[in-house]
Write an enzyme that holds these catalytic residues in place. Structure first.
Site, PDB file in Angstrom:
ATOM      1  CG  ASN A   7      -1.867   1.125   1.310  1.00 23.55           C
ATOM      2  OD1 ASN A   7      -1.798   2.059   0.501  1.00 23.55           O
ATOM      3  ND2 ASN A   7      -2.765   1.072   2.265  1.00 23.55           N
ATOM      4  NE  ARG A  90      -6.083   1.910  -0.327  1.00 20.24           N
ATOM      5  CZ  ARG A  90      -6.131   3.006   0.396  1.00 20.24           C
ATOM      6  NH1 ARG A  90      -5.056   3.424   1.028  1.00 20.24           N
ATOM      7  NH2 ARG A  90      -7.238   3.672   0.505  1.00 20.24           N
ATOM      8  CG  HIS A 179     -12.903   3.999   3.000  1.00 20.76           C
ATOM      9  ND1 HIS A 179     -13.617   5.006   3.606  1.00 20.76           N
ATOM     10  CD2 HIS A 179     -11.606   4.292   3.203  1.00 20.76           C
ATOM     11  CE1 HIS A 179     -12.795   5.886   4.142  1.00 20.76           C
ATOM     12  NE2 HIS A 179     -11.547   5.474   3.899  1.00 20.76           N
ATOM     13  N   GLY A 209     -12.533   6.068  10.094  1.00 21.47           N
ATOM     14  CA  GLY A 209     -11.128   6.275  10.472  1.00 21.47           C
ATOM     15  C   GLY A 209     -10.822   7.744  10.280  1.00 21.47           C
ATOM     16  N   GLY A 211     -10.409   8.993   7.435  1.00 23.82           N
ATOM     17  CA  GLY A 211     -11.448   9.172   6.418  1.00 23.82           C
ATOM     18  C   GLY A 211     -12.625   8.304   6.834  1.00 23.82           C
ATOM     19  NE  ARG A 240      -9.963  13.160   3.808  1.00 23.00           N
ATOM     20  CZ  ARG A 240      -9.966  11.863   3.533  1.00 23.00           C
ATOM     21  NH1 ARG A 240     -10.927  11.334   2.805  1.00 23.00           N
ATOM     22  NH2 ARG A 240      -9.008  11.082   3.987  1.00 23.00           N
ATOM     23  NE  ARG A 284      -6.303   7.531  19.696  1.00 23.55           N
ATOM     24  CZ  ARG A 284      -5.458   6.801  19.016  1.00 23.55           C
ATOM     25  NH1 ARG A 284      -5.020   5.663  19.520  1.00 23.55           N
ATOM     26  NH2 ARG A 284      -5.020   7.166  17.837  1.00 23.55           N
ATOM     27  N   GLY A 330     -10.495   2.614  12.588  1.00 28.62           N
ATOM     28  CA  GLY A 330      -9.973   3.130  13.865  1.00 28.62           C
ATOM     29  C   GLY A 330     -11.040   3.539  14.866  1.00 28.62           C
ATOM     30  N   GLY A 332     -14.492   3.183  14.443  1.00 30.96           N
ATOM     31  CA  GLY A 332     -15.543   2.166  14.500  1.00 30.96           C
ATOM     32  C   GLY A 332     -15.152   0.972  15.353  1.00 30.96           C
ATOM     33  CD  GLU A 333     -11.120  -2.020  13.238  1.00 36.73           C
ATOM     34  OE1 GLU A 333     -10.068  -2.250  13.863  1.00 36.73           O
ATOM     35  OE2 GLU A 333     -11.174  -1.990  12.000  1.00 36.73           O
ATOM     36  CG  ASN A 334      -9.727   0.852  18.258  1.00 38.04           C
ATOM     37  OD1 ASN A 334      -9.487  -0.228  18.769  1.00 38.04           O
ATOM     38  ND2 ASN A 334      -9.225   1.222  17.095  1.00 38.04           N
ATOM     39  CD  GLU A 381      -8.899  -0.894   4.016  1.00 42.68           C
ATOM     40  OE1 GLU A 381      -8.375  -0.659   5.131  1.00 42.68           O
ATOM     41  OE2 GLU A 381      -9.196   0.011   3.223  1.00 42.68           O
TER      42      GLU A 381
HETATM   43  P1  ADP Z   1      -6.818   5.835   8.743  1.00 46.62           P
HETATM   44  O1  ADP Z   1      -8.063   6.253   7.999  1.00 46.62           O
HETATM   45  O2  ADP Z   1      -5.706   6.821   8.646  1.00 46.62           O
HETATM   46  O3  ADP Z   1      -6.418   4.404   8.486  1.00 46.62           O
HETATM   47  P2  ADP Z   1      -7.607   4.882  11.361  1.00 46.62           P
HETATM   48  O4  ADP Z   1      -8.520   3.819  10.840  1.00 46.62           O
HETATM   49  O5  ADP Z   1      -6.374   4.465  12.064  1.00 46.62           O
HETATM   50  O6  ADP Z   1      -7.267   5.958  10.269  1.00 46.62           O
HETATM   51  O7  ADP Z   1      -8.482   5.788  12.376  1.00 46.62           O
HETATM   52  C1  ADP Z   1      -7.988   6.891  13.054  1.00 46.62           C
HETATM   53  C2  ADP Z   1      -9.010   7.288  14.125  1.00 46.62           C
HETATM   54  O8  ADP Z   1      -9.275   6.128  14.923  1.00 46.62           O
HETATM   55  C3  ADP Z   1      -8.571   8.395  15.077  1.00 46.62           C
HETATM   56  O9  ADP Z   1      -9.589   9.358  15.192  1.00 46.62           O
HETATM   57  C4  ADP Z   1      -8.404   7.695  16.416  1.00 46.62           C
HETATM   58  O10 ADP Z   1      -8.936   8.474  17.464  1.00 46.62           O
HETATM   59  C5  ADP Z   1      -9.235   6.444  16.295  1.00 46.62           C
HETATM   60  N1  ADP Z   1      -8.565   5.363  17.032  1.00 46.62           N
HETATM   61  C6  ADP Z   1      -7.566   4.576  16.566  1.00 46.62           C
HETATM   62  N2  ADP Z   1      -7.166   3.708  17.527  1.00 46.62           N
HETATM   63  C7  ADP Z   1      -7.923   3.961  18.611  1.00 46.62           C
HETATM   64  C8  ADP Z   1      -8.007   3.401  19.933  1.00 46.62           C
HETATM   65  N3  ADP Z   1      -7.225   2.399  20.324  1.00 46.62           N
HETATM   66  N4  ADP Z   1      -8.931   3.928  20.775  1.00 46.62           N
HETATM   67  C9  ADP Z   1      -9.762   4.926  20.389  1.00 46.62           C
HETATM   68  N5  ADP Z   1      -9.717   5.492  19.171  1.00 46.62           N
HETATM   69  C10 ADP Z   1      -8.833   5.026  18.292  1.00 46.62           C
END
Ligand code: ADP
Length: 398
Positions: A7, A90, A179, A209, A211, A240, A284, A330, A332-334, A381
């Site tokens: 990528n 990618r 995406h 994330g 984006g 954005r 965060r 990021g 959505g998962e965390n 991905e």
């Molecule tokens: P990209 O689109 O650059 O791949 P990511 O999918 O890593 O971005 O997402 C970045 C976002 O995800 C940030 O806003 C960050 O706050 C959030 N994030 C990433 N890891 C964590 C975590 N462990 N806990 C809470 N938020 C997280």
């Protein structure tokens, strides 16, 4: 079969080496600051981590560095690069030319080149990555996996903008969506987790994330998505602006003397939740600031959640229902709090979150008895790229 996934961005290059027998990751790494001073990190299960400054004046030198690291006696995992069966790249924009992944040949390269004006920041580094791999790995088959391909199933009523139709015909101005690899992966994985055929499911996938895009997936096909001609459209993102009244651009230019480049840069780099909060693009930091009483950080969080929820409502209406809502990437998962904010008030459409389940990593997080399901699914991905690449190479060998 071993597949290398690349990528390539403008100054970085991520890679993962897969063994496709069990779909395991043998090693992964990140080359950063390409064209500046150069930095590389590689991790491989059972091997020491590697983290060092390495000169990388261009992408070709980055590929040389990763070749060396993957085959190094101590930290490497390969006897030689000839163990690699194929390389999957990618590629961000495939325009209307590609509705799936393809093996790269001169015609494919020309078509990707033609899409450069549609993705001037993304396609050029993708092409450079492909050229660098060709220069170093020679005849190893290479495949292109497009972010836009999954969305090529959208009907014209979803992808046509209400501009003069000739703009579409002559200038290719339409919704493309991005995406796609992530939306495809999580929708397939959702069907597995729900143990239901994908063909029967109406899904809304939220890739959140830096984006963010929301996609309506009906029967496994993308039927609408929030990003458009470029990844600037849709919900507000880290930096954005997402969708705004297009008249604002003319107003800024004529009434406030801003240049198009300046407006464009503001919309891409200084807007979104960073622009609203003045604090950060990272959720965060926004959560911490809002907890400390920062009103604009709270507003940014509220705007983001509100806009994502509006798309969910719109796509449920567009599909005539929603069997499951999926959160990935990021945020959505965390970010369980953001998931709870977005899901709050979706009871009316049969989506009820279970707060006790909302901390989990890859599972259903809706309440027992909720007519529709809510899931968290870590995206992958790279695995989709590796699978597509293996399938393309396999079909050539048969
Ligand atoms: P990209 O689109 O650059 O791949 P990511 O999918 O890593 O971005 O997402 C970045 C976002 O995800 C940030 O806003 C960050 O706050 C959030 N994030 C990433 N890891 C964590 C975590 N462990 N806990 C809470 N938020 C997280």
């Amino acid at each position: 079969m071993k597949i290398l996934v690349i990528n390539a961005g403008s100054s970085s290059l991520k890679y993962q080496l897969f063994d496709m027998e069990h779909e395991t990751v043998l090693a992964k790494g990140l080359c950063e600051r390409i064209g500046l001073d150069g930095h590389v990190r590689q991790t491989a299960p059972g091997r020491p981590d590697y983290d060092a400054e390495r000169p990388m004046p261009d992408h070709e030198s980055a590929i040389r560095v990763l070749t060396e690291l993957l085959t190094a006696p101590e930290i490497g995992v390969l006897g030689g690069m000839n163990e690699i069966s194929a390389v999957g790249h990618r590629v961000v924009h495939g325009g209307e030319a590609f509705n799936g992944s393809v093996l790269i040949d001169e015609k494919v390269l020309a078509a990707v080149e033609e899409c450069v004006p549609l993705a001037p920041l993304h396609n050029p580094p993708n092409l450079v990555g492909i050229a660098a791999c060709r220069a170093i790995l020679g005849d190893v088959p290479q495949a292109a996996v497009f972010d836009t391909a999954f969305h090529q199933t959208m009907p014209d009523k979803a992808f046509i903008y209400a501009l003069p139709y000739e703009y579409y015909e002559t200038m290719k101005i339409r919704r493309y969506g991005f995406h796609g690899t992530s939306h495809l992966y999580v929708s397939r994985r959702a069907a597995e987790l729900l143990d239901r055929p994908l063909e029967e499911l109406k899904l809304i996938t939220c890739h959140m994330g830096n984006g963010t895009s929301v996609t309506a997936v009906d029967g496994g096909r993308s039927v609408d998505t929030s990003m458009g001609f470029t990844p600037l459209e849709g919900v507000p993102m880290g930096t954005r602006c997402g969708s705004i009244d297009p008249a604002i651009i003319e107003y800024l230019a004529t009434q406030h003397g801003m240049e198009i480049a300046e407006i464009n840069s503001a919309m891409n780099k200084k807007s979104g939740v960073l622009g609203i909060s003045g604090v950060s693009s990272d959720f965060r930091d926004l959560d911490a600031a809002a907890d400390g009483g920062n009103r604009r950080a709270q507003l940014a969080i509220d705007v983001f959640a509100y806009d994502v929820r509006k798309y969910i409502g719109a796509y449920a209406a567009a599909m005539g229902g929603c069997d499951a809502l999926i959160f990935t990437a990021g945020i959505g998962e965390n970010n369980a709090r953001m998931r709870a904010r977005i899901a709050a008030g979706l009871d009316f459409m049969g989506l009820r979150l279970d707060p006790a389940r909302n901390g989990a990593r890859e599972t259903v997080i809706s309440a027992d008895g909720s007519p529709g399901q809510i899931l968290v699914i870590p995206t992958n991905e790279e695995l989709v790229i590796a699978r597509d690449c293996a399938a393309l190479v396999g079909s050539c060998l048969r």
